[in-house]
Structure formats: C-alpha cells, structure tokens
Scaffold this motif. Structure first.
Motif: not given
Length: 210
Positions: A179-185
C-alpha cells in the motif's frame, strides 16, 4: 565514489529510523512523476548476477482491489481464529486499514529463473532472486520515506490467489503487496511497538561471534 558528509550520514540514519510500515493513509493520490520516480529508484537495487528479477505491478482496477481486500479479510479472520485469549484480543485491536485507504496498490513479484543474469550466483543459493527482489522493495521503501510517502506491506493474503486475481505469469513468485500513499500520522517508532504488540530486542544489535 562521492564523499558523503557527516550531516548526510546523520540524515541517512534518520531515514532508516523513520522508515515505517504505514497502516493509515491519506486518500489523495501521488503525482504520477513521483510514483514513476520511486520505481526507477527501486531498480537501482543490487541483484544476483545483475538478474533484476523483480516485477512491479500497479493494481488500479477497483474490482481487482476489491478481490484482494476480500482475500485479506478471509485470511485475517483465519489468523484471528488461530489465536486465543489475550493474544487474540491484541491481534483484533490492530488496525490494518491500508488496503481501504491507500491510493496506490503495488504487487511486487519475482522471477525465480530469469534469463537475465545467466544464472550467475544462483547455483547453490537459488533463493537469491527472491532476496534481490526484497532489496528492490527496500530501496523503493527508503526512497518513498525520503519523499514523505508511506509504504505498508500486506502479508495476510494468499499469494497464489492474489496472482490469479492479477492475471500474472503463474511462474512468478508474489513477494509483497504494498500500500502506497501519504501517511495519515507519520511516526518514527513502529506502530506494533506503540500498541504493545512487540518491541525491538537490544541483543540483536550485538555481533554473534564464532
């Protein structure tokens, strides 16, 4: 070789420390040039015999993603049923939401007998093609972290079923579903450590001498 400054080496240590298995993502997608750049960087990884056995597959189709999510749910339920007592309760509290929220899914497969490399270095240790692919995954992961991008490795899936869902060469080995994307935290410590699941072992930092 270039000379790396003490400042760079310290920043590199920070990069290693901040490379986390991300489980919670923002849903906004990455710019295409950024995602393509991560792939190009991943391909700088070392490989046995220069075989480059890795194959990166972007999973964009919503139906395929839903099928992967369904397989994860099935495998996760089975993993939970195999546990008992406090361990089962701790497992149930873990939030494995990456498949739902991450804007990008990437399957990473490995060719066990690639023609490239002509078999060099694989005669006695054929697993080195898999290990080479893991090196590419780690290179991808570090490059993503350096760009403020999170990566989560989903391992609670059935590899053969996933390969069939993705319609890839059956001879390939599924090594990772990312899973790849900007981390929420963002966090510099593993979530599993923060949640009390496990902690790092100081003795692993010492040499075993023979």
């Amino acid at each position: 070789m270039p000379e790396f400054s003490p400042v760079f080496r310290e920043q590199l240590h920070d990069l290693f420390r901040w490379r986390r298995d991300v489980r919670h993502f923002r849903r906004d997608p990455l710019p295409e040039p950024v995602l393509d750049g991560l792939l190009r960087t991943a391909c700088l990884a070392p490989s046995v015999g220069l075989s480059e056995p890795w194959r990166f597959v972007r999973v964009d189709d919503p139906h395929r993603r839903a099928a992967v999510r369904s397989d994860f749910a099935r495998c996760n339920a089975r993993a939970l049923s195999d546990r008992a007592g406090v361990d089962a309760q701790r497992y149930a509290r873990l939030k494995l939401a990456g498949l739902d929220d991450a804007p990008h899914h990437v399957a990473v497969l490995s060719h066990p007998e690639p023609a490239q490399g002509r078999g060099l270095g694989r005669g006695t240790m054929p697993q080195t093609t898999t290990w080479s692919t893991v090196m590419a995954i780690h290179t991808f992961w570090l490059a993503a972290t350096a760009a403020g991008i999170g990566v989560g490795w989903v391992s609670i899936i059935d590899p053969e079923r996933i390969k069939a869902m993705l319609d890839v060469d059956p001879a390939l080995e599924l090594v990772a579903y990312l899973c790849v994307g900007y981390p929420a935290r963002p966090a510099s410590t593993p979530e599993l450590e923060r949640r009390g699941w496990e902690r790092r072992a100081p003795e692993r930092r010492e040499w075993i001498r023979r």
